[in-house]
Design an enzyme around this catalytic site. Structure first.
Site, PDB file in Angstrom:
ATOM      1  CB  CYS A 137      -0.916  -0.004   1.222  1.00 23.59           C
ATOM      2  SG  CYS A 137      -2.121   1.347   1.251  1.00 23.59           S
ATOM      3  CB  CYS A 138       3.849   2.216   2.008  1.00 28.35           C
ATOM      4  SG  CYS A 138       3.204   2.513   3.671  1.00 28.35           S
ATOM      5  CB  CYS A 218      -2.220   6.990   5.317  1.00 26.12           C
ATOM      6  SG  CYS A 218      -1.335   7.380   3.795  1.00 26.12           S
ATOM      7  CB  CYS A 221      -1.393   3.306   8.596  1.00 26.74           C
ATOM      8  SG  CYS A 221      -1.917   2.032   7.433  1.00 26.74           S
ATOM      9  CB  CYS A 244       6.055   5.002   4.294  1.00 34.58           C
ATOM     10  SG  CYS A 244       7.157   6.290   3.674  1.00 34.58           S
TER      11      CYS A 244
END
Length: 256
Positions: A137-138, A218, A221, A244
């Protein structure tokens, strides 16, 4: 060629410009040996005007402490390119804070970068990838967009400090990151020094700091930090993850 004033009439010497193109793998070590005694503002000035003129950007998350580095750099040159990655999972307060700081500091070249829509459609259509693969995702929301944004730059400023995490305890003013140099002007600052600077310069704070978020990323998170916890304890809580990826050499040349 720069001139170094030795402090008395007629005493000045020429300083040869640093040859970034031919410095090689020892470039960061050479820069640290040569400039590590300078102040944060002086590091910024050297990077902007002597080392990487026209070829350096500032990467900012517009997070809890971002106003400090943005203010230091803007006090030298408000036209420096500022890269902001809108992961499209940020707190609304962060986007509003970005706009507040742009106006307050007079920044004239803020570049907002977003993830590739095709990558999101393929890998995170339902915005739930953070639950199953936070690293991926990062990557698609931060690392890859930053790689694109840094194309054409030889170096970039980051706001990282040694006190923030064990993974940052040994960082220096200059770091080699692929083909680029990362410049960390605030590396030796403490949390207390940051707060003092924010107060002295009357800089606006990120609105979530007062709500218990001393480190902000984000929304999915990032969680509140309890009294006595590390300031970054709310980032990726419960996961074996503290970065990240953009500061782990995973961009080609990334965090913030």
């Amino acid at each position: 060629m720069a001139r170094l004033d030795l402090g008395f009439p007629g005493a000045a010497v020429d300083i040869p410009p640093f040859d970034h193109e031919n410095a090689g793998l020892d470039e960061a070590a050479t820069l640290n040996a040569r400039f590590s005694n300078l102040s944060s503002r002086e590091i910024v000035e050297r990077a902007l005007f002597d080392l990487f003129p026209g070829r350096i950007a500032l990467v900012s998350s517009f997070g809890a402490e971002s106003a400090v580095l943005l203010h230091v750099v803007a006090s030298v040159d408000r036209t420096v390119p500022v890269v902001f990655i809108d992961t499209q999972r940020l707190f609304p307060e962060t986007l509003a804070y970005r706009d507040t700081l742009i106006d307050r500091l007079g920044l004239t070249n803020v570049r907002t970068v977003a993830p590739d829509p095709a990558a999101l459609a393929e890998k995170d259509r339902y915005k739930a990838l953070w639950m199953t693969d936070a690293d991926q995702c990062c990557h698609i929301r931060k690392t890859e967009p930053l790689t694109r944004a840094l194309a054409g730059f030889d170096a970039w400023f980051t706001g990282r400090k040694r006190f923030q995490a064990a993974t940052r305890a040994e960082i220096q003013f200059f770091e080699l990151d692929g083909a680029r140099i990362k410049v960390n002007p605030l590396v030796s600052w403490s949390s207390a020094e940051l707060k003092s600077y924010l107060a002295e310069q009357d800089l606006p704070r990120h609105p979530l700091v007062a709500q218990g978020y001393p480190s902000i990323g984000c929304q999915p998170c990032t969680s509140k930090v309890k009294p006595g916890e590390d300031e970054r304890a709310g980032r990726w809580r419960g996961l074996d993850k503290t970065e990240c990826g953009i500061h782990l050499g995973e961009s080609d040349g990334s965090g913030i």
